[in-house]
Motif scaffolding. Structure first.
Motif, PDB file in Angstrom:
ATOM      1  N   ALA A  34      17.257  31.560 -27.115  1.00 50.42           N
ATOM      2  CA  ALA A  34      17.403  30.168 -27.554  1.00 50.42           C
ATOM      3  C   ALA A  34      17.973  29.318 -26.428  1.00 50.42           C
ATOM      4  CB  ALA A  34      18.315  30.106 -28.770  1.00 50.42           C
ATOM      5  N   ALA A  35      17.534  28.061 -26.370  1.00 47.37           N
ATOM      6  CA  ALA A  35      18.051  27.138 -25.361  1.00 47.37           C
ATOM      7  C   ALA A  35      19.500  26.787 -25.666  1.00 47.37           C
ATOM      8  CB  ALA A  35      17.195  25.874 -25.335  1.00 47.37           C
ATOM      9  N   ALA A  36      20.320  26.604 -24.631  1.00 51.19           N
ATOM     10  CA  ALA A  36      21.733  26.266 -24.823  1.00 51.19           C
ATOM     11  C   ALA A  36      22.188  25.338 -23.707  1.00 51.19           C
ATOM     12  CB  ALA A  36      22.584  27.539 -24.822  1.00 51.19           C
ATOM     13  N   GLN A  37      23.357  24.718 -23.899  1.00 47.32           N
ATOM     14  CA  GLN A  37      23.958  23.889 -22.846  1.00 47.32           C
ATOM     15  C   GLN A  37      24.316  24.776 -21.662  1.00 47.32           C
ATOM     16  OE1 GLN A  37      24.384  20.528 -22.988  1.00 47.32           O
ATOM     17  NE2 GLN A  37      23.252  20.664 -24.913  1.00 47.32           N
ATOM     18  N   SER A  38      24.388  24.153 -20.495  1.00 47.24           N
ATOM     19  CA  SER A  38      24.630  24.904 -19.271  1.00 47.24           C
ATOM     20  C   SER A  38      25.915  25.730 -19.321  1.00 47.24           C
ATOM     21  CB  SER A  38      24.643  23.914 -18.100  1.00 47.24           C
ATOM     22  OG  SER A  38      25.523  24.334 -17.111  1.00 47.24           O
ATOM     23  N   GLY A  39      27.002  25.162 -19.812  1.00 46.17           N
ATOM     24  CA  GLY A  39      28.274  25.870 -19.821  1.00 46.17           C
ATOM     25  C   GLY A  39      28.323  27.059 -20.776  1.00 46.17           C
ATOM     26  N   GLU A  40      27.388  27.075 -21.740  1.00 47.86           N
ATOM     27  CA  GLU A  40      27.432  28.107 -22.785  1.00 47.86           C
ATOM     28  C   GLU A  40      26.333  29.145 -22.667  1.00 47.86           C
ATOM     29  OE1 GLU A  40      27.219  25.326 -25.984  1.00 47.86           O
ATOM     30  OE2 GLU A  40      29.080  24.457 -25.194  1.00 47.86           O
ATOM     31  N   ALA A  41      25.340  28.903 -21.830  1.00 49.77           N
ATOM     32  CA  ALA A  41      24.176  29.789 -21.816  1.00 49.77           C
ATOM     33  C   ALA A  41      24.507  31.133 -21.162  1.00 49.77           C
ATOM     34  CB  ALA A  41      23.028  29.121 -21.077  1.00 49.77           C
ATOM     35  N   ASP A  42      23.877  32.220 -21.689  1.00 47.75           N
ATOM     36  CA  ASP A  42      24.046  33.557 -21.095  1.00 47.75           C
ATOM     37  C   ASP A  42      23.256  33.689 -19.800  1.00 47.75           C
ATOM     38  OD1 ASP A  42      25.370  34.149 -23.473  1.00 47.75           O
ATOM     39  OD2 ASP A  42      23.545  34.952 -24.412  1.00 47.75           O
ATOM     40  N   LEU A  43      22.180  32.903 -19.699  1.00 49.35           N
ATOM     41  CA  LEU A  43      21.332  32.932 -18.503  1.00 49.35           C
ATOM     42  C   LEU A  43      21.143  31.500 -18.012  1.00 49.35           C
ATOM     43  CD1 LEU A  43      19.057  34.116 -16.552  1.00 49.35           C
ATOM     44  CD2 LEU A  43      17.459  33.629 -18.405  1.00 49.35           C
ATOM     45  N   VAL A  44      21.405  31.255 -16.731  1.00 53.73           N
ATOM     46  CA  VAL A  44      21.117  29.938 -16.158  1.00 53.73           C
ATOM     47  C   VAL A  44      20.029  30.113 -15.100  1.00 53.73           C
ATOM     48  CG1 VAL A  44      22.005  27.992 -14.821  1.00 53.73           C
ATOM     49  CG2 VAL A  44      23.408  28.999 -16.635  1.00 53.73           C
ATOM     50  N   VAL A  45      18.940  29.333 -15.260  1.00 49.39           N
ATOM     51  CA  VAL A  45      17.857  29.354 -14.280  1.00 49.39           C
ATOM     52  C   VAL A  45      17.943  28.071 -13.455  1.00 49.39           C
ATOM     53  CG1 VAL A  45      15.359  29.460 -13.934  1.00 49.39           C
ATOM     54  CG2 VAL A  45      16.385  30.611 -15.916  1.00 49.39           C
ATOM     55  N   LEU A  46      18.132  28.218 -12.153  1.00 44.15           N
ATOM     56  CA  LEU A  46      18.089  27.061 -11.257  1.00 44.15           C
ATOM     57  C   LEU A  46      16.686  27.014 -10.674  1.00 44.15           C
ATOM     58  CD1 LEU A  46      21.533  27.559  -9.444  1.00 44.15           C
ATOM     59  CD2 LEU A  46      21.035  26.006 -11.341  1.00 44.15           C
ATOM     60  N   ASN A  47      15.925  26.016 -11.104  1.00 43.17           N
ATOM     61  CA  ASN A  47      14.525  25.890 -10.683  1.00 43.17           C
ATOM     62  C   ASN A  47      14.492  24.917  -9.502  1.00 43.17           C
ATOM     63  OD1 ASN A  47      11.743  26.198 -10.789  1.00 43.17           O
ATOM     64  ND2 ASN A  47      11.479  24.648 -12.379  1.00 43.17           N
ATOM     65  N   THR A  48      14.468  25.465  -8.297  1.00 40.30           N
ATOM     66  CA  THR A  48      14.898  24.732  -7.097  1.00 40.30           C
ATOM     67  C   THR A  48      13.778  24.082  -6.294  1.00 40.30           C
ATOM     68  OG1 THR A  48      14.668  26.758  -5.847  1.00 40.30           O
ATOM     69  CG2 THR A  48      16.844  26.317  -6.808  1.00 40.30           C
ATOM     70  N   CYS A  49      14.186  23.190  -5.397  1.00 42.35           N
ATOM     71  CA  CYS A  49      13.283  22.451  -4.505  1.00 42.35           C
ATOM     72  C   CYS A  49      13.713  22.664  -3.053  1.00 42.35           C
ATOM     73  CB  CYS A  49      13.344  20.977  -4.860  1.00 42.35           C
ATOM     74  SG  CYS A  49      12.390  19.931  -3.743  1.00 42.35           S
ATOM     75  N   HIS A  50      12.734  22.864  -2.181  1.00 42.54           N
ATOM     76  CA  HIS A  50      13.025  23.175  -0.784  1.00 42.54           C
ATOM     77  C   HIS A  50      12.579  22.055   0.158  1.00 42.54           C
ATOM     78  CE1 HIS A  50      12.774  26.010   2.811  1.00 42.54           C
ATOM     79  NE2 HIS A  50      13.926  26.308   2.286  1.00 42.54           N
TER      80      HIS A  50
END
Ligand code: SAH
Ligand code: SF4
Ligand code: F3S
Length: 440
Positions: A34-50
């Motif tokens: 399930a989606a969650a707020q950043s501070g509470e999520a078990d997994l954080v995905v940083l979808n980055t730009c180079h």
């Protein structure tokens, strides 16, 4: 580390990353997360730009900030173009990173999460977009304006740019996969679809009858889908601006009068050093043809100031092309040397203070043009697509055909297309009044 039950995805960079972020979310939801707020999520995905140094370096400060007050941290995945470019170097620099997954491999996230959950580290930087699209779950609700990636990668190799390395070679998704995805988005409430690609107009394919088609063919196929009201596409490259695509702007009513066509510089020597395959004159000829086909078309662009060796006079040529084209909006950047690109090794890098000065002058000009463009729309009767609630009660925010944000007080729901008269203009948005149809 335990297998996460909740996730949070943070996307940076271009719209293709926004699209990828949405598809990753759909994938993780289909796995029961399930989606969650950043501070509470078990997994954080940083979808980055180079694309520029600052964008790429931001990843490392973001990773540091994910540590919670009690010293614990979520499972951390770095996705997107920094993942592709830096790969295994990322966990060497930031050991708390559990997963590194490139933009063409994120369909494997569930397996990589399992590897990380088992105490390992999941890495996948494969570059095969076809596999990804085939392996992703069906689309979920996206709201009235949806993105649809039709093309990925770049074969152009502009000398300053990392995209050919981070996204791989140009590939086009198949006709029926695209049309099916468009239908699914429309069924879920999309009224507008923006076709996406790093070079979206390089899209080539075959229709079901086996005829070779370009992006204009695809646009014409979407035009007949009931329920779809607006079609857009971005980002296009001057070299792939075919006659057919320009004609579509004349013939296809659903194709919105907006063309984002980056030029980068107005000086032919710089354009050559950038390995752009167009000149000042050939770019302007395209704009003229687009305006012949669709006189009200709004033009948008991208600009780089301070490319290595750019002289004052060469920079002035960029201001001149901006004056000549007259943009409705634009993005502009200071040149940023990127590792592995030819321009990074060029002599005569321009001093940062000079770049600042040039960027300010260029942006002031664009700002004036954008404001003038907005002011010229006051009094127009047009339609907006309502995209979200406004800040004030009863107020909603919609988009004009020319991609301007319009504030309107209306009862109409999100997703409605509303007749309005543009009543006021600011530099970055418009105010509109709803036109109530008189009863017949
Ligand atoms: N494929 C698109 C652009 C993709 S990148 C095109 O060719 O038009 C988006 C924009 O980022 C580019 O148009 C360019 O203006 C800017 N950009 C790319 N590399 C850059 C660099 N090294 N420094 C500064 N700006 C850059
Ligand atoms: Fe980068 Fe040039 Fe390709 Fe655009 S066309 S993505 S600027 S290399
Ligand atoms: Fe950035 Fe990659 Fe898009 S480098 S601009 S996220 S293609």
């Amino acid at each position: 580390m335990t297998i996460p039950k909740t996730f949070h995805i943070k996307s940076f960079g271009c719209q293709m990353n926004v699209y990828d972020g949405a598809r990753m979310a759909e994938l993780l939801e289909s796995e029961g997360m399930a989606a969650a707020q950043s501070g509470e999520a078990d997994l954080v995905v940083l979808n980055t730009c180079h694309i520029r140094e600052r964008a790429a370096e931001k990843v490392y400060s973001d990773i540091g900030r994910l540590k919670r007050d009690d010293g614990s941290r979520p499972m951390i995945a770095v996705a997107g173009c920094v993942a592709q470019a830096e790969g295994a170097e990322i966990p060497r620099r930031a050991p708390s990173v559990d997963i590194v997954v490139g933009p063409q491999a994120y369909h494997r996230l569930p397996e990589l999460i399992a590897e990380a959950g088992g105490g390992g580290r999941g890495l996948d930087m494969a570059l095969a977009a076809e596999t990804k699209f085939g392996a992703l779950p069906p689309r979920r609700r996206q709201g009235p304006s949806a993105f649809l990636t039709v093309q990925e990668g770049c074969d152009k190799f502009c000398t300053y740019c990392v995209v050919p390395y981070t996204r791989g070679a140009e590939i086009s998704r198949g006709w029926s996969a695209i049309v099916d995805e468009a239908k699914a988005l429309i069924d879920m409430g999309a009224r507008e679809i923006t076709l996406l690609g790093q070079n979206v107009n390089a899209w080539r394919g075959e229709d079901p009858a086996g005829r070779a088609q370009g992006l204009d063919g695809l646009i014409r196929a979407l035009d007949v889908l009931p329920g779809l009201e607006r079609i857009r596409y971005t980002t296009s490259h001057p070299a792939d601006m075919t006659d057919g695509l320009i004609e579509a702007h004349r013939d296809v009513a659903k194709l919105m009068p907006f063309l984002h066509l980056p030029v980068q510089s107005g000086n032919d020597r710089i354009l050559k050093a950038m390995n752009r395959s167009h000149s000042n004159a050939s770019y302007r000829a395209i704009i003229d043809r687009a305006r012949d086909a669709r006189p009200d078309i709004a033009i948008s662009g991208d600009f780089i100031v301070g490319f290595p060796g750019e002289s004052d006079a060469e920079f002035e040529d960029t201001l001149k092309i901006i004056e000549a084209v007259n943009y409705a909006q634009a993005y502009s950047f200071k040149y940023s040397p990127r590792p592995g690109t030819p321009a990074a090794a060029m002599d005569e890098q321009v001093a940062p203070t000079l770049m600042d000065e040039r960027l300010q002058r260029l942006q002031a000009l664009i700002e004036r043009q954008q404001y003038a463009f907005n002011q010229a729309s006051v009094g127009l009767r047009t339609q907006i697509l309502i995209e979200r609630q406004g800040r004030k009660p009863g107020q909603k925010l919609g988009k004009s055909p020319w991609l301007q944000s319009v504030h309107v007080t209306t009862e109409a729901p999100i997703g409605a297309i509303v007749d309005i008269e543009i009543a006021s203009a600011g530099p970055h948005s418009l105010g509109g009044a709803e036109l109530i149809q008189a009863a017949a």
